[in-house]
Design an enzyme around this catalytic site. Sequence first.
Site, PDB file in Angstrom:
ATOM      1  N   ARG A  66       0.817  -1.214   0.000  1.00  0.00           N
ATOM      2  CA  ARG A  66       0.000   0.000   0.000  1.00  0.00           C
ATOM      3  C   ARG A  66       0.851   1.264   0.000  1.00  0.00           C
ATOM      4  O   ARG A  66       0.422   2.305  -0.489  1.00  0.00           O
ATOM      5  CB  ARG A  66      -1.003  -0.034   1.145  1.00  0.00           C
ATOM      6  CG  ARG A  66      -2.065  -1.121   0.921  1.00  0.00           C
ATOM      7  CD  ARG A  66      -3.025  -1.269   2.076  1.00  0.00           C
ATOM      8  NE  ARG A  66      -2.396  -1.682   3.312  1.00  0.00           N
ATOM      9  CZ  ARG A  66      -2.216  -2.941   3.694  1.00  0.00           C
ATOM     10  NH1 ARG A  66      -2.607  -3.924   2.909  1.00  0.00           N
ATOM     11  NH2 ARG A  66      -1.641  -3.232   4.829  1.00  0.00           N
ATOM     12  N   GLU A 103       4.760 -10.843  15.490  1.00  0.00           N
ATOM     13  CA  GLU A 103       4.244 -11.515  16.690  1.00  0.00           C
ATOM     14  C   GLU A 103       4.280 -13.031  16.544  1.00  0.00           C
ATOM     15  O   GLU A 103       4.294 -13.759  17.513  1.00  0.00           O
ATOM     16  CB  GLU A 103       2.816 -11.040  17.006  1.00  0.00           C
ATOM     17  CG  GLU A 103       1.824 -11.352  15.901  1.00  0.00           C
ATOM     18  CD  GLU A 103       0.460 -10.768  16.159  1.00  0.00           C
ATOM     19  OE1 GLU A 103      -0.430 -11.527  16.576  1.00  0.00           O
ATOM     20  OE2 GLU A 103       0.296  -9.555  15.944  1.00  0.00           O
TER      21      GLU A 103
END
Length: 182
Positions: A66, A103
Site C-alpha cells: 500500500r 508476533e
Amino acid sequence: MNLTINDRAILINAIRDIPDFPKPGIVFKDITTLLSDGEAFGVLMRHLHERYASYDLTHVAGIDARGFIFGAALAQMLGVGFVPIRKKGKLPYTTVSEKYSLEYGVDEVEIHIDAFATTEKPRVLLIDDLIATGGTAYAAANLINKVGAECIEACFVMGLDFLSGQSKLRELVEVYTVIGVD
C-alpha cells in the site's frame, strides 16, 4: 501544512472499519474506500505534497504494497524518484535485505542495492499506509540508510497510537502520521 477539521473528517470518514479481520478482536482499517473517494484521496495527497514540498527530497520509498500507492503518487507530485521496498524475493536485481520480528515469527524486506546510486546525497521519505508495531517500517528505514541514502522522515496515513511502533521508529528517524487512531 496542518489538516483543517473538515479535511480530517473527510479522511477519517473515508476509511472503513472491518471488525474481526484478519482475526477476531482486530478492527482492520481499510483504506481502499479512501482510495476510491476522489475527494478524500485528493485531500490526502494535497496535504502530503504541501508538507513535503520544502524537504528537498530526491526520492520517496514506499513499503510493499500500500505504500506504493501513496509513495508513487507523491513522488510524481514532488518531481522525484520512487523506490519500492518489497517483501523478500520480489525484486529482480541484486538486493540488500533486513529482517524484522512479527508476533508470530520473522519476515524480511528488500531494496535494490543500487536504488539511489544515480543520486549524490539522496534524501528519502519513507511512506506507508499504517504504522502499528513498527517492525516493517524500522527495517525499511534501516535499508534506506544501508544503501547509502538518508531517510529524512517516515510518513504514515494512519498511526495506531496505542501501540509502540511510532516510538520505536523515532529512535531511527522522524515520524509523521496524518491520522492517529487511539
